[in-house]
Design a protein around this motif. Structure first.
Motif, PDB file in Angstrom:
ATOM      1  N   LYS A 426       0.825  -1.208   0.000  1.00 33.26           N
ATOM      2  CA  LYS A 426       0.000   0.000   0.000  1.00 33.26           C
ATOM      3  C   LYS A 426       0.858   1.257   0.000  1.00 33.26           C
ATOM      4  CE  LYS A 426      -4.138  -2.054   2.032  1.00 33.26           C
ATOM      5  NZ  LYS A 426      -5.081  -2.075   3.178  1.00 33.26           N
ATOM      6  N   ASN A 427       2.056   1.186   0.562  1.00 36.28           N
ATOM      7  CA  ASN A 427       2.954   2.333   0.499  1.00 36.28           C
ATOM      8  C   ASN A 427       3.473   2.546  -0.916  1.00 36.28           C
ATOM      9  OD1 ASN A 427       3.846   3.898   3.052  1.00 36.28           O
ATOM     10  ND2 ASN A 427       3.607   1.799   3.799  1.00 36.28           N
ATOM     11  N   VAL A 428       3.837   1.482  -1.582  1.00 31.10           N
ATOM     12  CA  VAL A 428       4.315   1.609  -2.968  1.00 31.10           C
ATOM     13  C   VAL A 428       3.178   2.031  -3.891  1.00 31.10           C
ATOM     14  CG1 VAL A 428       5.320   0.386  -4.934  1.00 31.10           C
ATOM     15  CG2 VAL A 428       6.176  -0.046  -2.621  1.00 31.10           C
ATOM     16  N   GLY A 429       1.999   1.419  -3.699  1.00 33.09           N
ATOM     17  CA  GLY A 429       0.861   1.688  -4.584  1.00 33.09           C
ATOM     18  C   GLY A 429      -0.027   2.812  -4.110  1.00 33.09           C
ATOM     19  N   LEU A 430       0.520   3.771  -3.379  1.00 34.17           N
ATOM     20  CA  LEU A 430      -0.286   4.848  -2.805  1.00 34.17           C
ATOM     21  C   LEU A 430      -1.046   5.634  -3.866  1.00 34.17           C
ATOM     22  CD1 LEU A 430      -0.921   6.190  -0.055  1.00 34.17           C
ATOM     23  CD2 LEU A 430       0.948   7.779  -0.519  1.00 34.17           C
ATOM     24  N   GLN A 462       5.855 -11.198   5.989  1.00 29.05           N
ATOM     25  CA  GLN A 462       4.634 -11.313   5.168  1.00 29.05           C
ATOM     26  C   GLN A 462       4.844 -10.728   3.773  1.00 29.05           C
ATOM     27  OE1 GLN A 462       4.073 -10.041   8.578  1.00 29.05           O
ATOM     28  NE2 GLN A 462       3.813 -12.200   9.070  1.00 29.05           N
ATOM     29  N   GLY A 463       6.089 -10.599   3.340  1.00 23.99           N
ATOM     30  CA  GLY A 463       6.351 -10.071   2.004  1.00 23.99           C
ATOM     31  C   GLY A 463       5.794  -8.673   1.834  1.00 23.99           C
ATOM     32  N   PHE A 464       5.083  -8.455   0.731  1.00 25.18           N
ATOM     33  CA  PHE A 464       4.515  -7.132   0.456  1.00 25.18           C
ATOM     34  C   PHE A 464       3.345  -6.793   1.383  1.00 25.18           C
ATOM     35  CE2 PHE A 464       7.031  -7.452  -3.331  1.00 25.18           C
ATOM     36  CZ  PHE A 464       7.273  -6.142  -3.710  1.00 25.18           C
ATOM     37  N   ASP A 465       2.850  -7.779   2.133  1.00 30.46           N
ATOM     38  CA  ASP A 465       1.775  -7.530   3.107  1.00 30.46           C
ATOM     39  C   ASP A 465       2.326  -7.207   4.499  1.00 30.46           C
ATOM     40  OD1 ASP A 465      -0.301  -7.926   1.289  1.00 30.46           O
ATOM     41  OD2 ASP A 465      -0.237 -10.106   1.569  1.00 30.46           O
ATOM     42  N   THR A 466       3.636  -7.047   4.607  1.00 32.23           N
ATOM     43  CA  THR A 466       4.239  -6.695   5.891  1.00 32.23           C
ATOM     44  C   THR A 466       3.908  -5.250   6.251  1.00 32.23           C
ATOM     45  OG1 THR A 466       6.078  -8.227   5.518  1.00 32.23           O
ATOM     46  CG2 THR A 466       6.406  -6.482   7.160  1.00 32.23           C
ATOM     47  N   VAL A 467       3.419  -5.030   7.460  1.00 33.79           N
ATOM     48  CA  VAL A 467       3.142  -3.675   7.942  1.00 33.79           C
ATOM     49  C   VAL A 467       4.465  -3.040   8.374  1.00 33.79           C
ATOM     50  CG1 VAL A 467       1.936  -2.287   9.676  1.00 33.79           C
ATOM     51  CG2 VAL A 467       0.815  -4.288   8.660  1.00 33.79           C
ATOM     52  N   VAL A 468       4.769  -1.867   7.835  1.00 38.99           N
ATOM     53  CA  VAL A 468       6.086  -1.252   8.049  1.00 38.99           C
ATOM     54  C   VAL A 468       6.185  -0.505   9.379  1.00 38.99           C
ATOM     55  CG1 VAL A 468       6.435  -1.038   5.570  1.00 38.99           C
ATOM     56  CG2 VAL A 468       5.484   0.899   6.848  1.00 38.99           C
ATOM     57  N   GLY A 469       5.049  -0.284  10.074  1.00 39.42           N
ATOM     58  CA  GLY A 469       5.089   0.413  11.355  1.00 39.42           C
ATOM     59  C   GLY A 469       5.061   1.924  11.188  1.00 39.42           C
ATOM     60  N   GLU A 470       5.024   2.630  12.322  1.00 42.28           N
ATOM     61  CA  GLU A 470       4.969   4.089  12.325  1.00 42.28           C
ATOM     62  C   GLU A 470       6.160   4.669  11.583  1.00 42.28           C
ATOM     63  OE1 GLU A 470       3.097   7.688  13.437  1.00 42.28           O
ATOM     64  OE2 GLU A 470       2.433   5.653  13.836  1.00 42.28           O
ATOM     65  N   ARG A 471       5.887   5.429  10.518  1.00 44.24           N
ATOM     66  CA  ARG A 471       6.918   6.063   9.688  1.00 44.24           C
ATOM     67  C   ARG A 471       7.918   5.052   9.123  1.00 44.24           C
ATOM     68  NH1 ARG A 471       7.419  11.736  10.411  1.00 44.24           N
ATOM     69  NH2 ARG A 471       5.864  12.541  11.873  1.00 44.24           N
ATOM     70  N   GLY A 472       7.496   3.782   8.975  1.00 49.74           N
ATOM     71  CA  GLY A 472       8.382   2.777   8.397  1.00 49.74           C
ATOM     72  C   GLY A 472       9.440   2.280   9.348  1.00 49.74           C
ATOM     73  N   VAL A 473       9.140   2.278  10.666  1.00 44.06           N
ATOM     74  CA  VAL A 473      10.151   1.965  11.671  1.00 44.06           C
ATOM     75  C   VAL A 473      10.671   0.531  11.548  1.00 44.06           C
ATOM     76  CG1 VAL A 473       8.489   1.208  13.430  1.00 44.06           C
ATOM     77  CG2 VAL A 473      10.674   2.225  14.139  1.00 44.06           C
ATOM     78  N   GLN A 474       9.909  -0.370  10.926  1.00 44.03           N
ATOM     79  CA  GLN A 474      10.339  -1.758  10.800  1.00 44.03           C
ATOM     80  C   GLN A 474      11.382  -1.956   9.708  1.00 44.03           C
ATOM     81  OE1 GLN A 474       9.415  -3.900  13.011  1.00 44.03           O
ATOM     82  NE2 GLN A 474       7.840  -2.645  13.969  1.00 44.03           N
ATOM     83  N   LEU A 475      11.604  -0.932   8.891  1.00 45.95           N
ATOM     84  CA  LEU A 475      12.556  -1.043   7.785  1.00 45.95           C
ATOM     85  C   LEU A 475      13.808  -0.232   8.082  1.00 45.95           C
ATOM     86  CD1 LEU A 475      10.119  -0.603   4.745  1.00 45.95           C
ATOM     87  CD2 LEU A 475      10.742  -2.711   5.942  1.00 45.95           C
TER      88      LEU A 475
END
Length: 591
Positions: A426-430, A462-475
Motif C-alpha cells: 500500500k505504500n508503494v501503490g499509494l 509477510q512479504g509485500f503484506d508486511t506492515v512497516v510500522g509508524e513512519r516505516g520503523v520496521q525497515l
C-alpha cells in the motif's frame, strides 16, 4: 484551493440541518402537548375517583395510558431525529477539518503540534456534536416544557404558580455564573489535553531515540508534569460540574416543597380540587427535569462553544498556497525556472536561480548541503509558496494553475522518505485507486523491482503484506528510501523530482538504481537532486548550486573539463572511494 465541502460555522451547520431540528421541534411540541393532555386527564380521573364515578375513572385511566405511550414514542423519535442531526454535523465538520488541513502549509503546523490537532479532531468535535445534538434538543424541549406546563399551571391556579416560581430568579443567576466559568475551564481543560496528547505522540514517534539515549526517566518525568497539569484542570472542571446538579436540584426541590405546602392549603380551603392539585403537581414535575438539567445543558453549550473556538483555529487558518485562476489542463512536462529568489528566516536560500528542462529531458541539480537544493525541489510542485513569475510548466506560471494540476504533473519524492503505517504494497501503490488486484500488485512489484527493493521485501515475514510500522520503523533507512523511490516510479507524473534518492544505498545498489532512473528519464522530465557526481552523470545536463546561486551549468563532461566546483566534487568523491570511504560516495559537505 476549493472551499471546504461543508459549512464550518456553528450557524452554518445549524442551518444546513435545520430540517432535522424543525422535525425534532415538531415532535417535541407534540410530546409536550400529549403531556399537557396527560395532566388534564389526571385532573379528570382523580376528580372522578373522588366523586365515586368508577366508570369515568377507569375510562380516563385507559386513555391516560394511551396518551403516555404515544408521548413515549414521539419522545424517542424526536431524539433520533435531532441526535442524528448532531452526528451528521460532526461528520461534516470532521471532513471539512481534514480538507482544510490538507491545504495548510508548514507554517501552520509549526504553530499547532500534531497531538493537539488530533485532540481537536476527536475530543473537541465530540463536544461540538453534543452541542448540536443533545444541547439543541434540551433547549427546544425546555422551551416547550415551560410553555406547556405553565399554561396548565396558570389555568389551574395563578397564585400557586407564582409561589412555585419564587426560586426562578436564583436559578437564572446560577445559570449565568456556571455558564461563564464552565466556558473558561473547559477551554483550559481541552488545551491541556491537547498538549498531553502531543507529548505522547512525539514520545512514541521518537521511541527509538529515547531508548538509544536512555532518556526514559526524563520522558516519564516530562509526561508526569504535563499529566499533572491536565489533572489539575480536569479536577477544576469536575468540581464545577459536580456543583451544578445538586444546586439546581436544590432549587427544584424548594419549588416542589412550596407547591406541596401551599397547594395543600388551597385544597384544604376548597380553593383547589384534589384532581387540580394532582394535575398541578405533575405539571410542576415536568418542569423539574428542565430546571435540574438547566446547569447541565449550560455546561454542554459552554463546552461546545469552547471546543468550537479551538476548531476555528483550523477552519480560519489561511493556506499559504492557493489555486490560480486558470482551468485545469494537461501538462506535457516542460519545466522552466526564471530568476527564482526565495528568503527564509531573513536569509536568501535561493538567489536568481534560472534553468530550463525541456519535456522528456533529465537535469541533475548538484550542490553542497545547505546550497538550496531541497528548497528548490519543494518549490517546483508548490509545496512551499512559490514566487509568482518564477516557475513555469509548459510556459504557464504555476501560480496561475490549480494546485492539484501542478502536483499531479510534478511528482516529488522527498529526501526524508515518509512511509505510512500500513503494508509495503500500500505504500508503494499509494497513487493507485486500489492495490489489492492482481494487476495492481504486478505494477507494485514492477516498481519495487526498478527501485531494487523487491527481493528484500519478499524476504520480510509477510512479504509485500508486511506492515512497516509508524513512519516505516520496521525497515532500515535504505529500505525506506527505496520503497519511497518505488512509490515515485509508480506515480508516473510528467515531471519527476527525486530529492537525493541514493543517500542510503550501497554502491552496487546505486548502480542498479541509476539504470532505473535512466529508464525513467526516457519516459518523463526528470530532475535529480543529488550530491553524487556518478548519479548526475546519468542526466542530460547538470546545474551546480552554491549558496543559493547557479554556479555552473552544462553536461557532465563539460563541467569536468572546466575544472570548477563540479570537478572538485568529482575529485573529492573519487579520493574518498579510493581511500576506503563507505560505499556510495561522500557528501561533499563533509570534505
Amino acid at each position: 484551493m476549493a472551499p471546504p465541502p461543508f459549512p464550518t460555522s456553528l450557524g452554518g451547520q445549524f442551518r444546513r440541518h435545520a430540517w432535522a431540528y424543525a422535525v425534532g421541534a415538531v415532535l417535541l411540541a407534540a410530546q409536550q402537548s400529549l403531556m399537557y393532555a396527560r395532566d388534564r386527564l389526571f385532573k379528570t380521573g382523580v376528580d372522578a375517583a373522588a366523586a365515586g364515578d368508577r366508570d369515568a375513572a377507569w375510562e380516563t385511566a385507559a386513555l391516560t395510558m394511551a396518551v403516555i405511550a404515544g408521548a413515549g414514542v414521539v419522545r424517542v423519535l424526536s431524539r433520533v431525529v435531532i441526535f442524528n442531526g448532531g452526528r451528521r454535523a460532526e461528520y461534516e465538520l470532521r471532513a471539512a477539518m481534514l480538507a482544510r488541513l490538507h491545504t495548510l502549509g508548514a507554517g501552520f503546523f509549526r504553530t499547532i503540534p500534531t497531538g493537539d490537532i488530533m485532540s481537536r479532531a476527536t475530543n473537541d468535535l465530540t463536544q461540538v456534536r453534543l452541542l448540536l445534538g443533545f444541547g439543541v434538543l434540551n433547549v427546544i424541549n425546555t422551551v416547550f416544557a415551560f410553555v406547556s406546563a405553565l399554561t396548565l399551571m396558570f389555568g389551574l391556579s395563578a397564585r400557586l404558580t407564582f409561589a412555585a416560581l419564587t426560586a426562578a430568579p436564583v436559578g437564572v443567576l446560577c445559570t449565568r455564573w456556571f455558564s461563564r466559568n464552565m466556558f473558561a475551564r473547559t477551554r483550559d481543560n481541552q488545551a491541556a489535553l491537547g498538549k498531553m496528547g502531543d507529548q505522547v505522540q512525539a514520545s512514541l514517534a521518537g521511541v527509538r531515540v529515547v531508548r538509544s539515549l536512555a532518556l526514559e526517566a526524563s520522558e516519564i518525568e516530562r509526561f508526569e508534569a504535563t499529566n499533572a497539569d491536565y489533572l489539575t484542570k480536569s479536577l477544576a472542571l469536575a468540581r464545577l460540574r459536580g456543583l451544578m446538579m445538586p444546586i439546581f436540584g436544590l432549587i427544584a426541590s424548594l419549588s416542589m416543597m412550596v407547591v406541596f405546602w401551599y397547594g395543600g392549603r388551597l385544597v384544604l380551603a376548597k380553593e383547589l380540587t384534589a384532581g387540580e392539585f394532582v394535575a398541578f403537581w405533575t405539571a410542576t414535575g415536568r418542569l423539574l427535569w428542565p430546571v435540574i438539567a438547566l446547569g447541565f445543558v449550560a455546561s454542554i453549550l459552554q463546552r461546545g462553544r469552547a471546543s468550537y473556538e479551538r476548531l476555528r483555529a483550523i477552519f480560519d487558518a489561511r493556506p499559504e498556497v492557493v489555486d490560480g485562476p486558470l482551468a485545469p489542463r494537461e501538462i506535457e512536462g516542460e519545466l522552466e525556472v526564471r530568476g527564482l529568489t526565495v528568503e527564509l528566516g531573513g536569509r536568501k536560500v535561493l538567489d536568481g536561480v534560472t534553468f530550463r528542462a525541456p519535456a522528456g529531458s533529465s537535469l541533475a541539480i548538484v550542490g553542497r548541503t545547505g546550497s538550496g537544493k531541497s528548497t528548490l525541489a519543494a518549490l517546483l510542485p508548490r509545496l512551499l509558496p512559490t514566487p509568482k513569475g518564477s516557475v513555469f510548466l509548459d510556459g504557464v506560471d504555476v501560480c496561475d494553475l490549480p494546485v492539484a494540476t501542478v502536483r499531479r504533473a510534478v511528482g516529488y519524492a522527498q529526501q526524508d522518505a515518509f512511509l505510512f503505517s500500513t503494508t509495503v504494497a500500500k505504500n508503494v501503490g499509494l497513487s493507485l485507486d486500489e492495490c489489492e488486484s492482481d494487476r495492481a500488485m504486478a505494477e507494485v512489484r514492477a516498481a519495487a523491482r526498478e527501485a531494487q527493493i523487491e527481493a528484500e521485501v519478499d524476504g520480510l515475514p509477510q512479504g509485500f503484506d508486511t506492515v512497516v510500522g509508524e513512519r516505516g520503523v520496521q525497515l532500515s533507512g535504505g529500505q525506506r528510501q527505496r520503497v519511497a523511490l518505488a512509490r515515485a516510479f509508480l506515480w508516473r507524473p510528467k515531471v519527476l523530482v527525486l530529492d537525493d534518492p541514493l543517500s542510503a544505498v550501497d554502491a552496487r545498489t546505486e548502480a542498479a538504481i541509476l539504470e532505473a532512473i535512466g529508464r525513467q528519464a526516457e519516459r518523463r522530465t526528470l530532475l535529480l537532486i543529488t550530491h553524487r557526481v556518478a548519479a548526475a552523470a546519468q542526466c542530460d545536463r547538470v546545474i551546480v548550486l552554491d549558496a543559493g546561486r547557479v554556479a555552473e551549468e552544462g553536461t557532465h563532461d563539460e563541467l569536468l573539463r572546466r575544472g570548477g566546483l563540479y570537478a572538485t566534487f568529482a575529485e573529492e568523491q573519487r579520493r574518498a572511494q579510493d581511500g576506503g570511504a563507505p560505499e556510495g560516495g561522500l557528501d561533499p559537505a563533509a570534505a
